[in-house]
Motif scaffolding. Sequence first.
Motif, PDB file in Angstrom:
ATOM      1  N   ALA A  91      10.980   7.106  -6.631  1.00 56.09           N
ATOM      2  CA  ALA A  91      11.023   6.643  -5.241  1.00 56.09           C
ATOM      3  C   ALA A  91      10.974   5.120  -5.171  1.00 56.09           C
ATOM      4  O   ALA A  91      11.699   4.496  -4.378  1.00 56.09           O
ATOM      5  CB  ALA A  91       9.864   7.247  -4.451  1.00 56.09           C
ATOM      6  N   ARG A  92      10.138   4.506  -6.034  1.00 53.34           N
ATOM      7  CA  ARG A  92      10.085   3.038  -6.047  1.00 53.34           C
ATOM      8  C   ARG A  92      11.415   2.463  -6.520  1.00 53.34           C
ATOM      9  O   ARG A  92      11.892   1.464  -5.971  1.00 53.34           O
ATOM     10  CB  ARG A  92       8.947   2.554  -6.948  1.00 53.34           C
TER      11      ARG A  92
ATOM     12  N   TRP B 164      16.812  13.723  -4.487  1.00 52.11           N
ATOM     13  CA  TRP B 164      16.233  14.240  -3.249  1.00 52.11           C
ATOM     14  C   TRP B 164      14.716  14.093  -3.141  1.00 52.11           C
ATOM     15  O   TRP B 164      14.214  13.712  -2.073  1.00 52.11           O
ATOM     16  CB  TRP B 164      16.643  15.692  -3.031  1.00 52.11           C
ATOM     17  N   PRO B 165      13.941  14.359  -4.179  1.00 53.91           N
ATOM     18  CA  PRO B 165      12.495  14.128  -4.032  1.00 53.91           C
ATOM     19  C   PRO B 165      12.163  12.677  -3.691  1.00 53.91           C
ATOM     20  O   PRO B 165      11.295  12.411  -2.850  1.00 53.91           O
ATOM     21  CB  PRO B 165      11.926  14.534  -5.397  1.00 53.91           C
ATOM     22  N   ALA B 166      12.865  11.751  -4.337  1.00 58.92           N
ATOM     23  CA  ALA B 166      12.617  10.327  -4.068  1.00 58.92           C
ATOM     24  C   ALA B 166      13.075   9.957  -2.654  1.00 58.92           C
ATOM     25  O   ALA B 166      12.387   9.202  -1.944  1.00 58.92           O
ATOM     26  CB  ALA B 166      13.349   9.464  -5.097  1.00 58.92           C
TER      27      ALA B 166
ATOM     28  N   GLU C  29      11.740   8.259   2.715  1.00 57.68           N
ATOM     29  CA  GLU C  29      11.995   8.407   4.154  1.00 57.68           C
ATOM     30  C   GLU C  29      10.706   8.755   4.893  1.00 57.68           C
ATOM     31  O   GLU C  29      10.437   8.227   5.979  1.00 57.68           O
ATOM     32  CB  GLU C  29      13.048   9.486   4.388  1.00 57.68           C
ATOM     33  N   GLN C  30       9.903   9.629   4.313  1.00 59.51           N
ATOM     34  CA  GLN C  30       8.639  10.027   4.928  1.00 59.51           C
ATOM     35  C   GLN C  30       7.713   8.824   5.103  1.00 59.51           C
ATOM     36  O   GLN C  30       7.000   8.707   6.105  1.00 59.51           O
ATOM     37  CB  GLN C  30       7.964  11.101   4.073  1.00 59.51           C
ATOM     38  N   LEU C  31       7.747   7.902   4.151  1.00 62.99           N
ATOM     39  CA  LEU C  31       6.899   6.710   4.210  1.00 62.99           C
ATOM     40  C   LEU C  31       7.538   5.575   5.018  1.00 62.99           C
ATOM     41  O   LEU C  31       7.004   4.460   5.056  1.00 62.99           O
ATOM     42  CB  LEU C  31       6.587   6.229   2.791  1.00 62.99           C
TER      43      LEU C  31
ATOM     44  N   THR D 134       0.835  -1.206   0.000  1.00 62.76           N
ATOM     45  CA  THR D 134       0.000   0.000   0.000  1.00 62.76           C
ATOM     46  C   THR D 134       0.866   1.250   0.000  1.00 62.76           C
ATOM     47  O   THR D 134       0.585   2.223  -0.709  1.00 62.76           O
ATOM     48  CB  THR D 134      -0.921   0.004   1.233  1.00 62.76           C
ATOM     49  N   THR D 135       1.927   1.210   0.772  1.00 66.45           N
ATOM     50  CA  THR D 135       2.822   2.367   0.879  1.00 66.45           C
ATOM     51  C   THR D 135       3.576   2.597  -0.425  1.00 66.45           C
ATOM     52  O   THR D 135       3.728   3.744  -0.878  1.00 66.45           O
ATOM     53  CB  THR D 135       3.815   2.161   2.037  1.00 66.45           C
ATOM     54  N   LEU D 136       4.056   1.518  -1.048  1.00 66.28           N
ATOM     55  CA  LEU D 136       4.769   1.667  -2.315  1.00 66.28           C
ATOM     56  C   LEU D 136       3.868   2.256  -3.400  1.00 66.28           C
ATOM     57  O   LEU D 136       4.340   2.940  -4.318  1.00 66.28           O
ATOM     58  CB  LEU D 136       5.309   0.310  -2.776  1.00 66.28           C
TER      59      LEU D 136
END
Length: 897
Positions: free
Chosen positions: A243-244, A272-274, A279-281, A234-236
Amino acid sequence: MSPSPLIGRGELLDVLIHALDGSATFVVLTGPAGIGASSILREVERTVGGEGVRPVVRRAGAVPWETHLPFGLVTQLVPEVSNEGTDPVEWGHRIADALSTDGTTILLIDDAHDCDADSLRAFASAVRHHRAAKLMVICTRKPLPDGSIDSHRVLDRAADMSLAVPALASSAIAELAALQGVVLSPSAAAHLTHHTGGRPRHASALLDEVPRETWKGVRPDLPAPAFVEAYVRTTLALCTNDARALVSAVTVLEDGRPLTTVCEVAGIDDPWPAVDLAEQLALVTVRRSSAATILEVRDPMVRAAVLATMSRVERAQVHRAAAAAETDPADQLAHLVHASPLPDPLVSDRLDVLAASRAGIGEWAAAARLYLLSSRSTEDPHAREDRLVRAVDALIGAGDMRTASDYIAEIESFRETPTRNAVLGYLAILRGRPNEADARLTRAWQLVRTRHDPEVAAVICHRQVLHNLARCDGANLVMWADRAVELVGADHATAVEAQSIRGLGLAGTGRVAEALTSYRDLWGHASTGAVGQRVQMGAGWLHFATDHIDLARSELEAAAPTDFLGGSTRISLWAHGWLARTYFVTGEWDAALRLVGAGSDLADRSGAALIVPLLQWTATQIHALRGDWEAAATSAHRGDSGARDYEIMRVPTALGRAAIAEARADYAGVLRALAPLTEQWAQADVSEPGFWAWPDVYANALIVEGRLHEADEFLSPHEARVRDRGHRSARARLACARGRLHGAMGDLDSARASFEDALASLAPLPLTYDRARVNYAYGQTLRRAGKRREADAVVSAAREGYLTLGANTYVRRCDRELKAGGVHAVLKDRAHDALTPQEDAVSSLVATGMTNREVAAELFLSVKTVQFHLTRVYAKMGVRSRAELAAARTTDDGSTT
């Protein structure tokens, strides 16, 4: 401990139940999701009370969508409180009034990090302002950053008691598995514990979900529990493509890697965006070293869940990219193995060569990993078996006996070779099985062709070195070490390892100067890295035995950590054992106990039974000297060995038992405990000065038991050996025993000379415990000879030393000695029928239930003297029996005077 179906939580439950007996209390339990905090609340609810009036228990769970509902949890838990006002203190008063009963009220709040802050403040105020109330609030919470920061601050301020809910140990995980019908080997239990972080919810889920046959394998690739995998999927789904890709790269790279390497594997230019999103997730963690930004997946279950979302093709592609990006050849080859579905002879051969090179410099953990990968990628059955055997050998070298043990059945099914037998013998040594080790190593030597396979023969020689070290046979140890050097040369890694132990064999046969020189010469071969750890340990062990205490401390402290490149747990354990002895003799007993605890945990994790008795000897002796008999018995039991175990296990076991007996003034028990050390097998290395301080303890017990002629005969050969070796602390210990003997025979001048010689020998050494011990024996001897004023000064010095150490058992004995000496007693106007100091000391001990023999041993008197004093005590006190004496010496409050 409280009876509880919760595994591994008895001590924590006891703390909570005990807190119910005091004033109003606010308790906060903190632990990550799945750690079992909610189960602890349920268990508190189930177990509190007992006979009589049971406490009133109310329980509620906070939820995130009610975090901002003012006093929402108060109205849920205490609905009888009127919903008026906004002042938490006033709400607290009303809560206390509403819950005011004759019994105790317990409020259980689950997930308090989601609770509204007003309710937490109100409950805290109820506790703070009504301490006399029988009110207990127990909250559970997850650590930051979960939940409201405001609620965490309130909980931090409100808590009277903050308790962390610890991860379960592997033994508890094994017990949990047994309850679910799964029998785990020690290594499988340790593997599951590491994978789940010791969280019972996650471990229980995997035990239920994973097929039973999985647990029979050696370190299987464990999946994530279904609920974790669902959460990760779900998080991915919330991640961007970059990011993935970044999360997949970090997962496949496995250990923490620099951001530059991750970007190269993931194919990302602007990371950096990824990084921020991942990290946030909570899919990756970011830390900064001095040289780079490091990304990693710290939770093995999250890693397993991410891998489960990737197809085999995707994983292979990422592994190939990782092989191209990595700079370490070992990592490159490992990724190539994982990327290929079929064996690759070229890769497996390169892994084998690289593994041999890592083993050659003592990096056994790295070598084990490489040999296992090489075996996995090898087509030829015989080559595959050989590489697996070498992998197990490297695992043992690294100190991971538990994992190595899981391969025993498989290795025993292989064709018989010298290497196979040498590895099985090596494992038997570390597991403390001398007969098996001897049979395996003898067979290995029979099979090896020394001219054609000198390196294999040298390995067998090295195993014989370790075997004879554990047998306390220095002569054979040196012979096998020299044979290893003859086979492969002094610079070969195997020969260096053998030589790092050879010095101990030299010292065990009395060649101390040669032993010290051998370690100085070895530094030219191995001053750093994993082999350096072995040399430091051996040198530290020898320097401790030869009274170079400060040098021993620095070397053993350097060898104890396992953060050497490939450092060995086995070597670290020996360093722990002898460093604990170093701390003991210098009086740093708290540090010694901490070290024993750390070493025992390390031994439990690794399965190295050989070194456990050495560790527990120190703990047993300290606990006995401090008068903590339960702890002493526990540590002695942990360190027990049997007649079929190695000599290096049997010696500290005997010394631990003797330490308890001596601290209890049971000198017959001392003689029984140390009797095995008087047998022929212990007359060489075990009796060599410095390694095992036992002859003076045995001689002292003979003297106290009145066996003076035996004591004289026993001491003479040991004193001759000490004179020949020039060993200072051993000379002091034996001189102390000789002083006792002279005193018991009535030769006070000779006794003084012996005791003064002992103190002079100890003067330049930092041996705090030995100095106190000599002063105590010296003072007793002077007091028995009637030199009470001199005795008072010497016993006072002993008391000061024991007090500094925290040796409460001997502090009390010194107090009795000082009282028996009567130097500070008020004699003026004393009634004619008053007890003398000596009579008072005798009667006080008899009143505790001691026999005349035990009193004699305690006060260093003859049994006849004790009987004489006791007769006078009976007459003066008007009593006719020991029972009447005990009653007469008992005060109104039940304590003995």
